[in-house]
Design a protein around this motif. Structure first.
Motif, PDB file in Angstrom:
ATOM      1  N   ASP A  42      43.752  40.455  43.811  1.00  0.00           N
ATOM      2  CA  ASP A  42      42.516  39.843  44.288  1.00  0.00           C
ATOM      3  C   ASP A  42      42.702  38.332  44.216  1.00  0.00           C
ATOM      4  O   ASP A  42      43.225  37.835  43.223  1.00  0.00           O
ATOM      5  N   PRO A  43      42.285  37.588  45.230  1.00  0.00           N
ATOM      6  CA  PRO A  43      42.448  36.128  45.198  1.00  0.00           C
ATOM      7  C   PRO A  43      41.796  35.470  43.983  1.00  0.00           C
ATOM      8  O   PRO A  43      42.237  34.431  43.512  1.00  0.00           O
ATOM      9  N   ARG A  44      40.736  36.081  43.443  1.00  0.00           N
ATOM     10  CA  ARG A  44      40.060  35.498  42.292  1.00  0.00           C
ATOM     11  C   ARG A  44      40.903  35.546  41.023  1.00  0.00           C
ATOM     12  O   ARG A  44      40.615  34.844  40.059  1.00  0.00           O
ATOM     13  N   SER A  45      41.958  36.352  41.029  1.00  0.00           N
ATOM     14  CA  SER A  45      42.839  36.438  39.855  1.00  0.00           C
ATOM     15  C   SER A  45      43.657  35.166  39.649  1.00  0.00           C
ATOM     16  O   SER A  45      44.152  34.922  38.552  1.00  0.00           O
ATOM     17  N   ARG A  46      43.835  34.395  40.702  1.00  0.00           N
ATOM     18  CA  ARG A  46      44.513  33.093  40.645  1.00  0.00           C
ATOM     19  C   ARG A  46      45.873  33.141  39.946  1.00  0.00           C
ATOM     20  O   ARG A  46      46.229  32.250  39.185  1.00  0.00           O
ATOM     21  N   GLY A  47      46.613  34.220  40.184  1.00  0.00           N
ATOM     22  CA  GLY A  47      47.968  34.313  39.648  1.00  0.00           C
ATOM     23  C   GLY A  47      48.069  35.000  38.298  1.00  0.00           C
ATOM     24  O   GLY A  47      49.162  35.277  37.829  1.00  0.00           O
ATOM     25  N   TRP A  48      46.957  35.291  37.637  1.00  0.00           N
ATOM     26  CA  TRP A  48      47.002  36.015  36.367  1.00  0.00           C
ATOM     27  C   TRP A  48      47.280  37.476  36.689  1.00  0.00           C
ATOM     28  O   TRP A  48      46.553  38.085  37.471  1.00  0.00           O
ATOM     29  N   THR A  49      48.352  38.026  36.130  1.00  0.00           N
ATOM     30  CA  THR A  49      48.806  39.353  36.535  1.00  0.00           C
ATOM     31  C   THR A  49      48.730  40.414  35.437  1.00  0.00           C
ATOM     32  O   THR A  49      48.696  41.595  35.734  1.00  0.00           O
ATOM     33  N   VAL A  50      48.751  40.012  34.181  1.00  0.00           N
ATOM     34  CA  VAL A  50      48.646  40.964  33.071  1.00  0.00           C
ATOM     35  C   VAL A  50      47.576  40.448  32.116  1.00  0.00           C
ATOM     36  O   VAL A  50      47.541  39.259  31.803  1.00  0.00           O
ATOM     37  N   VAL A  51      46.710  41.366  31.674  1.00  0.00           N
ATOM     38  CA  VAL A  51      45.615  40.985  30.779  1.00  0.00           C
ATOM     39  C   VAL A  51      45.608  41.922  29.581  1.00  0.00           C
ATOM     40  O   VAL A  51      45.800  43.130  29.725  1.00  0.00           O
ATOM     41  N   ASN A  52      45.382  41.337  28.410  1.00  0.00           N
ATOM     42  CA  ASN A  52      45.220  42.109  27.178  1.00  0.00           C
ATOM     43  C   ASN A  52      43.873  41.749  26.577  1.00  0.00           C
ATOM     44  O   ASN A  52      43.510  40.577  26.513  1.00  0.00           O
ATOM     45  N   LYS A  53      43.121  42.776  26.149  1.00  0.00           N
ATOM     46  CA  LYS A  53      41.872  42.549  25.444  1.00  0.00           C
ATOM     47  C   LYS A  53      41.980  43.257  24.104  1.00  0.00           C
ATOM     48  O   LYS A  53      42.218  44.462  24.048  1.00  0.00           O
ATOM     49  N   ALA A  54      41.821  42.498  23.039  1.00  0.00           N
ATOM     50  CA  ALA A  54      41.881  43.052  21.685  1.00  0.00           C
ATOM     51  C   ALA A  54      40.565  42.778  20.985  1.00  0.00           C
ATOM     52  O   ALA A  54      39.901  41.770  21.240  1.00  0.00           O
ATOM     53  N   GLU A  55      40.210  43.683  20.094  1.00  0.00           N
ATOM     54  CA  GLU A  55      38.973  43.533  19.328  1.00  0.00           C
ATOM     55  C   GLU A  55      39.310  43.595  17.841  1.00  0.00           C
ATOM     56  O   GLU A  55      40.044  44.471  17.391  1.00  0.00           O
TER      57      GLU A  55
END
Length: 115
Positions: free
Chosen positions: A53-66
């Protein structure tokens, strides 16, 4: 009463094979993270490749930790051997812009009145 800490880490990693290597490194981290007492301290962790998605602006991997506390997250950053190993692995991958510009970390306490 303190709120849980939610941490989001994003990577600019254009190569799909490198993205998969990072996902595997996070799986190792999930299995091996422990404090000195041998107990795991990450409450939850989700990692994935972004949907194009163009809104990702190049960010390709995401991690969410709690984490249960800011202290637990600081332990993760400064003392966790499994996280240290992941950070070393990341240095071998093709992070666009290097670790200074190709990785973003933000964390927050959730508003207790949100879902």
């Amino acid at each position: 009463m303190s709120s849980r800490i939610h941490r989001v880490t994003m990577f600019k990693l254009p190569s799909p094979p490198d993205q998969q290597k990072l996902l595997e490194a996070y799986k190792v981290l999930e299995r091996e993270h422990k404090k000195e007492d041998g107990k795991p301290y990450i409450l939850s962790m989700k990692t994935g490749v972004t949907i194009s998605d163009p809104r990702s602006r190049g960010w390709t991997v995401v991690n969410k930790a709690e984490f249960a506390s800011l202290e637990d997250m600081q332990y993760y950053d400064k003392e966790c051997k499994a996280h240290a190993a992941l950070k070393e692995k990341v240095k071998t991958l093709g992070i666009q812009g290097g670790v200074l510009y190709g990785i973003m970390v933000v964390y927050f306490e959730a508003d207790p009145f949100t879902l």
